[in-house]
Motif scaffolding. Structure first.
Motif, mmCIF file in Angstrom:
data_model
loop_
_atom_site.group_PDB
_atom_site.id
_atom_site.type_symbol
_atom_site.label_atom_id
_atom_site.label_comp_id
_atom_site.label_asym_id
_atom_site.label_seq_id
_atom_site.Cartn_x
_atom_site.Cartn_y
_atom_site.Cartn_z
ATOM 1 N N ASP A 201 71.281 28.019 34.033
ATOM 2 C CA ASP A 201 72.235 28.495 33.039
ATOM 3 C C ASP A 201 71.509 29.501 32.144
ATOM 4 O O ASP A 201 70.660 29.117 31.334
ATOM 5 C CB ASP A 201 72.758 27.305 32.230
ATOM 6 N N ALA A 202 71.810 30.777 32.325
ATOM 7 C CA ALA A 202 71.127 31.820 31.563
ATOM 8 C C ALA A 202 72.071 32.987 31.321
ATOM 9 O O ALA A 202 72.923 33.291 32.144
ATOM 10 C CB ALA A 202 69.897 32.310 32.320
ATOM 11 N N MET B 161 69.910 23.380 33.918
ATOM 12 C CA MET B 161 68.852 23.802 33.032
ATOM 13 C C MET B 161 69.279 25.097 32.338
ATOM 14 O O MET B 161 69.722 26.036 32.973
ATOM 15 C CB MET B 161 67.583 24.032 33.872
ATOM 16 N N LYS B 162 69.159 25.133 31.045
ATOM 17 C CA LYS B 162 69.538 26.300 30.221
ATOM 18 C C LYS B 162 68.277 26.857 29.584
ATOM 19 O O LYS B 162 67.428 26.112 29.123
ATOM 20 C CB LYS B 162 70.531 25.852 29.142
ATOM 21 N N ASP C 282 74.220 41.674 41.144
ATOM 22 C CA ASP C 282 73.738 40.727 42.149
ATOM 23 C C ASP C 282 72.576 39.895 41.617
ATOM 24 O O ASP C 282 72.464 38.703 41.921
ATOM 25 C CB ASP C 282 73.313 41.466 43.426
ATOM 26 N N ASP C 283 71.726 40.516 40.813
ATOM 27 C CA ASP C 283 70.622 39.788 40.195
ATOM 28 C C ASP C 283 71.151 38.763 39.189
ATOM 29 O O ASP C 283 70.657 37.636 39.123
ATOM 30 C CB ASP C 283 69.662 40.748 39.495
ATOM 31 N N THR C 284 72.157 39.154 38.415
ATOM 32 C CA THR C 284 72.775 38.218 37.471
ATOM 33 C C THR C 284 73.313 37.004 38.209
ATOM 34 O O THR C 284 73.075 35.862 37.803
ATOM 35 C CB THR C 284 73.903 38.906 36.670
ATOM 36 N N ARG C 285 74.018 37.228 39.309
ATOM 37 C CA ARG C 285 74.558 36.108 40.094
ATOM 38 C C ARG C 285 73.444 35.198 40.608
ATOM 39 O O ARG C 285 73.556 33.979 40.568
ATOM 40 C CB ARG C 285 75.414 36.618 41.243
ATOM 41 N N ALA C 286 72.354 35.800 41.072
ATOM 42 C CA ALA C 286 71.228 35.013 41.582
ATOM 43 C C ALA C 286 70.599 34.172 40.473
ATOM 44 O O ALA C 286 70.308 32.985 40.673
ATOM 45 C CB ALA C 286 70.184 35.928 42.215
#
Length: 185
Positions: free
Chosen positions: A23-24, A1-2, A13-17
């Motif tokens: 997909d963002a 899902m994008k 770490d938030d970006t990785r989560a």
């Protein structure tokens, strides 16, 4: 899902989560002292694709959310409740600890904050509902924030958020009824 919008988070770490969940693209604030350079990136992202702010459910996260909103109004806001954002070992709270499904739900339910023009729900309504003052007020506010997808607040912030998210009297009454019903169980 994008997703089309760019998600503003606090750190790597938030970006990785978020990227584990869907997909963002993200912009990291790298702490609560949001730089002018980062604010400019957020302004540009808002103009081009839209922005969803997803910060930790704690004081620094709220400070970041407020700073961004002051400089870049009309961003959407997504909230993860404290339970979903708690580390398995109990030693931390944040987006990075949330399950992918909790992040997807928060982003799907993102709200646009607007200036409050009319007061559907008064401060007196909140007092009468036991959401301000009293031994169960904090727990009730936390659960109400989860149900309405507006995050946890103190009593003063609750009234402001209800107005800014244009929560109707009916939505409020239904969520409050559910909170009170859960207490009885």
């Amino acid at each position: 899902m994008k997703i089309r919008e760019i998600v503003v988070v606090e750190g790597k770490d938030d970006t990785r989560a978020v990227q584990r969940a869907l997909d963002a693209d993200t912009i990291e604030t790298n702490g609560s002292a949001v730089s002018e350079e980062t604010l400019e990136k957020i302004r540009l992202a808002h103009e081009k694709r839209g922005v969803i702010i997803l910060t930790d459910p704690d004081f620094p996260g709220e400070k970041i959310r407020k700073t961004i909103t002051e400089h870049v109004p009309d961003c959407k806001h997504a909230f993860i409740d404290k339970k979903a954002a708690r580390a398995h070992n109990g030693r931390g709270i944040g987006v990075e600890h949330a399950a992918p499904e909790a992040i997807r739900i928060a982003l799907k339910d993102a709200h646009l904050m607007v200036e409050a023009n009319e007061e559907n729900i008064t401060r007196e309504d909140l007092i009468d509902a036991g959401l301000i003052g009293g031994p169960k007020a904090a727990g009730r506010r936390e659960r109400l924030g989860e149900l309405l997808k507006i995050g946890y607040t103190n009593g003063k912030q609750l009234h402001k958020r209800l107005m800014m998210f244009r929560i109707s009297s009916q939505e409020f009454a239904e969520a409050l009824e559910h909170v009170l019903w859960e207490e009885e169980q």
